[in-house]
Write a protein that holds these residues in place. Structure first.
Motif, PDB file in Angstrom:
ATOM      1  N   PRO B   8      -7.580   5.308  68.627  1.00 44.16           N
ATOM      2  CA  PRO B   8      -7.846   6.562  67.722  1.00 44.16           C
ATOM      3  C   PRO B   8      -7.607   6.522  66.320  1.00 44.16           C
ATOM      4  O   PRO B   8      -7.368   5.249  65.918  1.00 44.16           O
ATOM      5  N   LYS B   9      -8.113   7.416  65.708  1.00 41.61           N
ATOM      6  CA  LYS B   9      -8.037   7.297  64.341  1.00 41.61           C
ATOM      7  C   LYS B   9      -6.537   7.686  63.799  1.00 41.61           C
ATOM      8  O   LYS B   9      -6.010   7.238  62.716  1.00 41.61           O
ATOM      9  N   TYR B  10      -5.867   8.415  64.406  1.00 41.07           N
ATOM     10  CA  TYR B  10      -4.572   8.771  64.236  1.00 41.07           C
ATOM     11  C   TYR B  10      -3.401   8.459  65.519  1.00 41.07           C
ATOM     12  O   TYR B  10      -4.047   8.993  66.512  1.00 41.07           O
ATOM     13  N   LEU B  11      -2.307   8.051  65.453  1.00 39.09           N
ATOM     14  CA  LEU B  11      -1.472   7.917  66.611  1.00 39.09           C
ATOM     15  C   LEU B  11      -0.005   7.963  66.029  1.00 39.09           C
ATOM     16  O   LEU B  11       0.413   7.315  65.067  1.00 39.09           O
ATOM     17  N   VAL B  12       0.547   9.119  66.738  1.00 43.61           N
ATOM     18  CA  VAL B  12       2.106   9.345  66.596  1.00 43.61           C
ATOM     19  C   VAL B  12       2.876   9.243  67.706  1.00 43.61           C
ATOM     20  O   VAL B  12       2.525   9.771  68.416  1.00 43.61           O
ATOM     21  N   THR B  13       3.742   8.241  67.470  1.00 44.12           N
ATOM     22  CA  THR B  13       4.598   7.932  68.807  1.00 44.12           C
ATOM     23  C   THR B  13       6.026   7.653  68.458  1.00 44.12           C
ATOM     24  O   THR B  13       6.316   7.670  67.391  1.00 44.12           O
ATOM     25  N   GLN B  14       6.852   7.918  69.324  1.00 43.91           N
ATOM     26  CA  GLN B  14       8.198   7.365  69.448  1.00 43.91           C
ATOM     27  C   GLN B  14       8.395   5.956  69.434  1.00 43.91           C
ATOM     28  O   GLN B  14       7.893   5.328  70.036  1.00 43.91           O
ATOM     29  N   MET B  15       9.848   5.643  68.992  1.00 42.18           N
ATOM     30  CA  MET B  15      10.367   4.232  68.955  1.00 42.18           C
ATOM     31  C   MET B  15      10.395   4.095  70.362  1.00 42.18           C
ATOM     32  O   MET B  15      10.861   4.715  71.183  1.00 42.18           O
ATOM     33  N   GLY B  16      10.118   2.626  70.618  1.00 42.79           N
ATOM     34  CA  GLY B  16      10.405   2.182  72.037  1.00 42.79           C
ATOM     35  C   GLY B  16       8.845   2.309  72.956  1.00 42.79           C
ATOM     36  O   GLY B  16       8.697   1.871  74.030  1.00 42.79           O
ATOM     37  N   ASN B  17       8.053   3.113  72.612  1.00 44.02           N
ATOM     38  CA  ASN B  17       6.671   3.438  73.467  1.00 44.02           C
ATOM     39  C   ASN B  17       5.832   2.102  73.215  1.00 44.02           C
ATOM     40  O   ASN B  17       6.062   1.399  72.301  1.00 44.02           O
ATOM     41  N   LEU B  74     -12.073  -5.899  70.568  1.00 43.53           N
ATOM     42  CA  LEU B  74     -10.741  -6.702  70.364  1.00 43.53           C
ATOM     43  C   LEU B  74      -9.905  -5.197  70.375  1.00 43.53           C
ATOM     44  O   LEU B  74      -9.788  -4.599  69.298  1.00 43.53           O
ATOM     45  N   ASN B  75      -9.100  -5.321  71.468  1.00 45.40           N
ATOM     46  CA  ASN B  75      -8.139  -4.328  71.487  1.00 45.40           C
ATOM     47  C   ASN B  75      -6.654  -4.681  71.057  1.00 45.40           C
ATOM     48  O   ASN B  75      -6.461  -6.063  71.117  1.00 45.40           O
ATOM     49  N   LEU B  76      -5.738  -3.794  70.393  1.00 39.07           N
ATOM     50  CA  LEU B  76      -4.548  -4.382  69.914  1.00 39.07           C
ATOM     51  C   LEU B  76      -3.572  -3.484  70.594  1.00 39.07           C
ATOM     52  O   LEU B  76      -3.485  -2.197  70.821  1.00 39.07           O
ATOM     53  N   HIS B  77      -2.587  -4.301  71.587  1.00 39.72           N
ATOM     54  CA  HIS B  77      -1.577  -3.446  72.356  1.00 39.72           C
ATOM     55  C   HIS B  77      -0.261  -3.918  71.733  1.00 39.72           C
ATOM     56  O   HIS B  77      -0.041  -4.954  71.372  1.00 39.72           O
ATOM     57  N   ILE B  78       0.623  -2.822  71.672  1.00 37.48           N
ATOM     58  CA  ILE B  78       1.798  -2.995  70.917  1.00 37.48           C
ATOM     59  C   ILE B  78       2.851  -2.501  71.749  1.00 37.48           C
ATOM     60  O   ILE B  78       3.110  -1.117  72.280  1.00 37.48           O
ATOM     61  N   ASN B  79       3.703  -3.307  72.108  1.00 35.90           N
ATOM     62  CA  ASN B  79       5.196  -2.958  72.809  1.00 35.90           C
ATOM     63  C   ASN B  79       6.130  -2.494  72.131  1.00 35.90           C
ATOM     64  O   ASN B  79       6.432  -3.193  71.106  1.00 35.90           O
ATOM     65  N   SER B  80       7.120  -1.853  72.590  1.00 37.45           N
ATOM     66  CA  SER B  80       8.382  -1.414  72.276  1.00 37.45           C
ATOM     67  C   SER B  80       8.297  -1.237  70.571  1.00 37.45           C
ATOM     68  O   SER B  80       8.750  -1.784  69.836  1.00 37.45           O
ATOM     69  N   LEU B  81       7.579  -0.126  70.473  1.00 42.36           N
ATOM     70  CA  LEU B  81       7.215   0.131  69.066  1.00 42.36           C
ATOM     71  C   LEU B  81       8.412   0.511  68.002  1.00 42.36           C
ATOM     72  O   LEU B  81       9.286   0.880  68.704  1.00 42.36           O
ATOM     73  N   GLU B  82       8.495   0.072  66.891  1.00 40.37           N
ATOM     74  CA  GLU B  82       9.445   0.231  66.050  1.00 40.37           C
ATOM     75  C   GLU B  82       9.112   0.805  64.933  1.00 40.37           C
ATOM     76  O   GLU B  82       7.915   1.079  64.463  1.00 40.37           O
ATOM     77  N   LEU B  83       9.878   1.589  64.053  1.00 33.56           N
ATOM     78  CA  LEU B  83       9.878   2.218  62.622  1.00 33.56           C
ATOM     79  C   LEU B  83       8.938   1.372  61.797  1.00 33.56           C
ATOM     80  O   LEU B  83       7.979   1.977  61.213  1.00 33.56           O
ATOM     81  N   GLY B  84       9.219   0.173  61.623  1.00 35.65           N
ATOM     82  CA  GLY B  84       8.510  -0.719  60.969  1.00 35.65           C
ATOM     83  C   GLY B  84       6.928  -1.148  61.154  1.00 35.65           C
ATOM     84  O   GLY B  84       6.311  -1.491  60.391  1.00 35.65           O
ATOM     85  N   ASP B  85       6.599  -0.466  62.243  1.00 31.05           N
ATOM     86  CA  ASP B  85       5.146  -0.695  62.756  1.00 31.05           C
ATOM     87  C   ASP B  85       4.178   0.350  62.183  1.00 31.05           C
ATOM     88  O   ASP B  85       3.151   0.129  62.186  1.00 31.05           O
ATOM     89  N   SER B  86       4.714   1.401  61.463  1.00 27.39           N
ATOM     90  CA  SER B  86       4.144   2.502  61.186  1.00 27.39           C
ATOM     91  C   SER B  86       3.299   1.871  59.941  1.00 27.39           C
ATOM     92  O   SER B  86       3.832   1.108  58.867  1.00 27.39           O
ATOM     93  N   ALA B  87       1.986   1.997  60.024  1.00 26.33           N
ATOM     94  CA  ALA B  87       1.007   1.508  58.944  1.00 26.33           C
ATOM     95  C   ALA B  87      -0.552   1.969  59.329  1.00 26.33           C
ATOM     96  O   ALA B  87      -0.484   2.481  60.308  1.00 26.33           O
ATOM     97  N   VAL B  88      -1.228   1.494  58.655  1.00 25.01           N
ATOM     98  CA  VAL B  88      -2.677   1.605  58.995  1.00 25.01           C
ATOM     99  C   VAL B  88      -3.342   0.347  59.406  1.00 25.01           C
ATOM    100  O   VAL B  88      -3.249  -0.873  58.782  1.00 25.01           O
ATOM    101  N   TYR B  89      -3.730   0.286  60.647  1.00 25.51           N
ATOM    102  CA  TYR B  89      -4.403  -0.861  61.137  1.00 25.51           C
ATOM    103  C   TYR B  89      -5.981  -0.858  61.172  1.00 25.51           C
ATOM    104  O   TYR B  89      -6.416   0.040  61.663  1.00 25.51           O
ATOM    105  N   PHE B  90      -6.428  -1.990  60.708  1.00 24.02           N
ATOM    106  CA  PHE B  90      -8.119  -2.127  60.583  1.00 24.02           C
ATOM    107  C   PHE B  90      -8.696  -3.290  61.295  1.00 24.02           C
ATOM    108  O   PHE B  90      -8.030  -4.226  61.332  1.00 24.02           O
TER     109      PHE B  90
END
Lengths: 116, 113
Positions: B8-17, B74-90
């Motif tokens: 998506p263009k925007y993604l808001v989620t909680q830690m651990g997701n 090319l898809n990007l999967h992220i496990n156990s999201l952390e606060l520091g993962d907040s960023a823009v991914y290109f």
């Protein structure tokens, strides 16, 4: 260690004025150097790509120069417009052992603001 | 006729997701990339795939796993999201690794709360 240093970090100029952004690199062996423009909230867009043998390349009001001996590049913007406000990123590519380029080193960018 | 698209263009989620970002290019390029741009606007390369093979892995945490079902995706999967993962991914693509122009997607702004 391959590095790309850009200066200044930020720059504010009046509309219509010219400006020059600098990029110094230590990437070796050198393959090519690119300048990108990144508008706020958008992905970077390529402005120029230069190889070892190219000293200068223009794209409209943007002119990039490359001095492979001193490992320096500059991006000159002529007659600036409000739409030139953006971040400008210098990226240097290293040549791999197989002959093809690999390894991209990014500068931190220069944030340019054009004021009316 | 978008060259490189991301969702998506925007993604808001909680830690651990666990979350995924998708990328597709219709340029016929062989190489695709994922970049992370942090709050200081510094663009860092994460992965590069050339014809479905991983070429660069810039020591990102193994919670990040790129997956390329074919050379156009090319898809990007992220496990156990952390606060520091907040960023823009290109996502980006190019004809070959390090050669030719790179075409960037519009970015996915990930916010981890």
């Amino acid at each position: 260690k391959n590095q790309v240093e850009q200066s200044p970090q930020s720059l504010i100029i009046l509309e219509g004025k010219n400006c020059t952004l600098q990029c110094n690199y230590t990437v070796s062996p050198f393959s090519n150097l690119r300048w990108y423009k990144q508008d706020t909230g958008r992905g970077p867009v390529s402005l120029t790509i230069m190889t070892f043998s190219e000293n200068t390349k223009s794209n409209g009001r943007y002119t990039a120069t490359l001095d492979a001996d001193t490992k320096q590049s500059s991006l000159h913007i002529t007659a600036s417009q409000l739409s030139d406000s953006a971040s400008y990123i210098c990226v240097v590519s290293a040549r791999g052992s197989g002959g093809g380029a690999d390894g991209l080193t990014f500068g931190k960018g220069t944030h340019l603001i054009i004021q009316p | 006729d978008t060259a490189v698209s991301q969702t998506p263009k925007y993604l808001v989620t909680q830690m651990g997701n666990d979350k995924s970002i998708k990328c597709e290019q219709n340029l016929g390029h062989d190489t695709m990339y994922w970049y992370k741009q942090d709050s200081k606007k510094f663009l860092k390369i994460m992965f590069s795939y050339n014809n479905k093979e991983l070429i660069i892995n810039e020591t990102v945490p193994n919670r990040f796993s790129p997956k390329s079902p074919d050379k156009a995706h090319l898809n990007l999967h992220i496990n156990s999201l952390e606060l520091g993962d907040s960023a823009v991914y290109f996502c980006a693509s190019s004809l070959a690794l390090g050669l030719g122009e790179q075409y960037f997607g519009p970015g996915t702004r990930l916010t981890v709360t």
